[in-house]
Design a protein around this motif. Structure first.
Motif, PDB file in Angstrom:
ATOM      1  N   VAL A 109      43.594  60.709  29.979  1.00  0.00           N
ATOM      2  CA  VAL A 109      43.182  59.873  28.844  1.00  0.00           C
ATOM      3  C   VAL A 109      43.775  60.416  27.549  1.00  0.00           C
ATOM      4  O   VAL A 109      44.284  59.660  26.712  1.00  0.00           O
ATOM      5  CB  VAL A 109      41.641  59.805  28.754  1.00  0.00           C
ATOM      6  CG1 VAL A 109      41.192  59.142  27.472  1.00  0.00           C
ATOM      7  CG2 VAL A 109      41.073  59.087  29.967  1.00  0.00           C
ATOM      8  N   VAL A 110      43.744  61.739  27.388  1.00  0.00           N
ATOM      9  CA  VAL A 110      44.292  62.360  26.170  1.00  0.00           C
ATOM     10  C   VAL A 110      45.797  62.113  26.092  1.00  0.00           C
ATOM     11  O   VAL A 110      46.318  61.730  25.043  1.00  0.00           O
ATOM     12  CB  VAL A 110      43.976  63.874  26.133  1.00  0.00           C
ATOM     13  CG1 VAL A 110      44.747  64.567  25.035  1.00  0.00           C
ATOM     14  CG2 VAL A 110      42.488  64.096  25.980  1.00  0.00           C
ATOM     15  N   GLU A 112      47.517  59.703  27.514  1.00  0.00           N
ATOM     16  CA  GLU A 112      47.753  58.275  27.281  1.00  0.00           C
ATOM     17  C   GLU A 112      47.504  57.913  25.823  1.00  0.00           C
ATOM     18  O   GLU A 112      48.286  57.184  25.210  1.00  0.00           O
ATOM     19  CB  GLU A 112      46.839  57.445  28.187  1.00  0.00           C
ATOM     20  CG  GLU A 112      47.077  55.963  28.065  1.00  0.00           C
ATOM     21  CD  GLU A 112      46.169  55.161  28.982  1.00  0.00           C
ATOM     22  OE1 GLU A 112      45.915  53.992  28.645  1.00  0.00           O
ATOM     23  OE2 GLU A 112      45.728  55.692  30.012  1.00  0.00           O
ATOM     24  N   SER A 113      46.416  58.444  25.251  1.00  0.00           N
ATOM     25  CA  SER A 113      46.120  58.124  23.848  1.00  0.00           C
ATOM     26  C   SER A 113      47.166  58.737  22.923  1.00  0.00           C
ATOM     27  O   SER A 113      47.561  58.117  21.930  1.00  0.00           O
ATOM     28  CB  SER A 113      44.715  58.590  23.469  1.00  0.00           C
ATOM     29  OG  SER A 113      44.622  59.999  23.502  1.00  0.00           O
ATOM     30  N   GLN A 114      47.658  59.949  23.247  1.00  0.00           N
ATOM     31  CA  GLN A 114      48.710  60.558  22.427  1.00  0.00           C
ATOM     32  C   GLN A 114      50.001  59.748  22.533  1.00  0.00           C
ATOM     33  O   GLN A 114      50.706  59.564  21.538  1.00  0.00           O
ATOM     34  CB  GLN A 114      48.954  61.996  22.864  1.00  0.00           C
ATOM     35  CG  GLN A 114      47.856  62.952  22.446  1.00  0.00           C
ATOM     36  CD  GLN A 114      48.089  64.367  22.961  1.00  0.00           C
ATOM     37  OE1 GLN A 114      48.858  64.586  23.891  1.00  0.00           O
ATOM     38  NE2 GLN A 114      47.416  65.333  22.345  1.00  0.00           N
ATOM     39  N   THR A 115      50.283  59.256  23.743  1.00  0.00           N
ATOM     40  CA  THR A 115      51.487  58.448  23.940  1.00  0.00           C
ATOM     41  C   THR A 115      51.392  57.163  23.138  1.00  0.00           C
ATOM     42  O   THR A 115      52.356  56.763  22.471  1.00  0.00           O
ATOM     43  CB  THR A 115      51.676  58.126  25.441  1.00  0.00           C
ATOM     44  OG1 THR A 115      51.747  59.354  26.161  1.00  0.00           O
ATOM     45  CG2 THR A 115      52.922  57.322  25.685  1.00  0.00           C
ATOM     46  N   ARG A 116      50.225  56.502  23.184  1.00  0.00           N
ATOM     47  CA  ARG A 116      50.033  55.276  22.399  1.00  0.00           C
ATOM     48  C   ARG A 116      50.144  55.559  20.911  1.00  0.00           C
ATOM     49  O   ARG A 116      50.749  54.789  20.167  1.00  0.00           O
ATOM     50  CB  ARG A 116      48.682  54.661  22.714  1.00  0.00           C
ATOM     51  CG  ARG A 116      48.628  53.985  24.049  1.00  0.00           C
ATOM     52  CD  ARG A 116      47.305  53.302  24.253  1.00  0.00           C
ATOM     53  NE  ARG A 116      47.217  52.706  25.559  1.00  0.00           N
ATOM     54  CZ  ARG A 116      46.137  52.137  26.050  1.00  0.00           C
ATOM     55  NH1 ARG A 116      45.045  52.100  25.316  1.00  0.00           N
ATOM     56  NH2 ARG A 116      46.140  51.612  27.256  1.00  0.00           N
ATOM     57  N   LEU A 117      49.537  56.647  20.485  1.00  0.00           N
ATOM     58  CA  LEU A 117      49.589  57.004  19.073  1.00  0.00           C
ATOM     59  C   LEU A 117      51.023  57.280  18.637  1.00  0.00           C
ATOM     60  O   LEU A 117      51.469  56.795  17.583  1.00  0.00           O
ATOM     61  CB  LEU A 117      48.707  58.232  18.807  1.00  0.00           C
ATOM     62  CG  LEU A 117      48.639  58.721  17.357  1.00  0.00           C
ATOM     63  CD1 LEU A 117      47.989  57.653  16.487  1.00  0.00           C
ATOM     64  CD2 LEU A 117      47.862  60.016  17.280  1.00  0.00           C
ATOM     65  N   SER A 120      52.864  53.994  18.487  1.00  0.00           N
ATOM     66  CA  SER A 120      52.476  53.249  17.288  1.00  0.00           C
ATOM     67  C   SER A 120      53.119  53.842  16.048  1.00  0.00           C
ATOM     68  O   SER A 120      53.560  53.115  15.153  1.00  0.00           O
ATOM     69  CB  SER A 120      50.950  53.252  17.129  1.00  0.00           C
ATOM     70  OG  SER A 120      50.340  52.607  18.217  1.00  0.00           O
TER      71      SER A 120
END
Length: 168
Positions: A109-110, A112-117, A120
Motif C-alpha cells: 500500500v505504501v 502504491e501510494s508513493q508511486t501514485r504520488l 501525480s
C-alpha cells in the motif's frame, strides 16, 4: 499352661463373629456418629492411599465437557479484569512486527501510494512546464514580432487534417 487372657481372646473372637453375623448392619450404623467418625479420619493419609491416576483414567472428559454450560461460564468471566492482567509490553515484545507488516500488505500500500504520488507530481510538473512553454513561446513570438496566427497549431508530423479523423 495357657494364660487366661489368651482363652478370653479366643472366646471373644468366636462370640464377636457370631454377633456380627446376627446383627443387622443398619442397626449398628444407626448408632454411629458419622461426624465424629469423620473427625478422626486422617484425610492426607487417606488421599495418599487413593490411586488418583486410576480415578482420572476412569473420568469421561468429553462427557464432563458436554455438561458444562459454556455460555454461562463466559458470563461469569470479568473480561475487563482479565484484560487488565495482560502485560501488553510483554505481548508487544514477542510480536514479529516485520512479519505482521509483510502479511498485512501495508508495504504494498505504501509503495502504491508513493508511486501514485510520484506520478501525480510528475504530471503536475509536466503541466506546469507545458504552460511555461506556451507562455515562453508567446513571449518569443512577440519579441520576434511574428504573427501568432501564422504559427502552426501542432508539430508538422502531428498536424493531421480533421477529415482524417472522421474517415477512420
Amino acid at each position: 499352661m495357657t494364660r487366661p487372657g489368651a482363652v478370653l481372646g479366643r472366646l471373644a473372637g468366636k462370640v464377636t463373629g457370631r454377633v456380627v453375623e446376627s446383627v443387622e448392619p443398619d442397626v449398628i450404623l444407626s448408632h454411629v456418629d458419622v461426624d465424629a467418625l469423620l473427625d478422626r479420619v486422617d484425610l492426607d493419609r487417606l488421599i495418599a492411599r487413593v490411586d488418583l491416576e486410576g480415578v482420572l483414567d476412569r473420568i469421561d472428559v468429553q462427557r464432563l465437557l458436554d455438561r458444562i454450560d459454556v455460555q454461562r461460564l463466559l458470563e461469569r468471566v470479568d473480561v475487563q479484569r482479565l484484560v487488565e492482567r495482560v502485560d501488553l509490553n510483554r505481548v508487544a515484545a514477542s510480536l514479529d512486527v516485520e512479519l505482521l507488516v509483510r502479511r498485512s500488505g501495508l508495504a504494498d500500500v505504501v509503495v502504491e501510494s508513493q508511486t501514485r504520488l510520484a506520478g501525480s507530481l510528475v504530471d503536475l510538473v509536466r503541466r506546469q512546464l507545458a504552460g511555461l512553454d506556451t507562455v515562453l513561446d508567446l513571449v518569443v513570438v512577440r519579441l520576434l514580432r511574428r504573427d501568432p496566427r501564422a504559427l502552426p497549431t501542432a508539430p508538422p508530423l502531428l498536424d493531421v487534417p480533421e477529415q482524417a479523423w472522421t474517415d477512420a
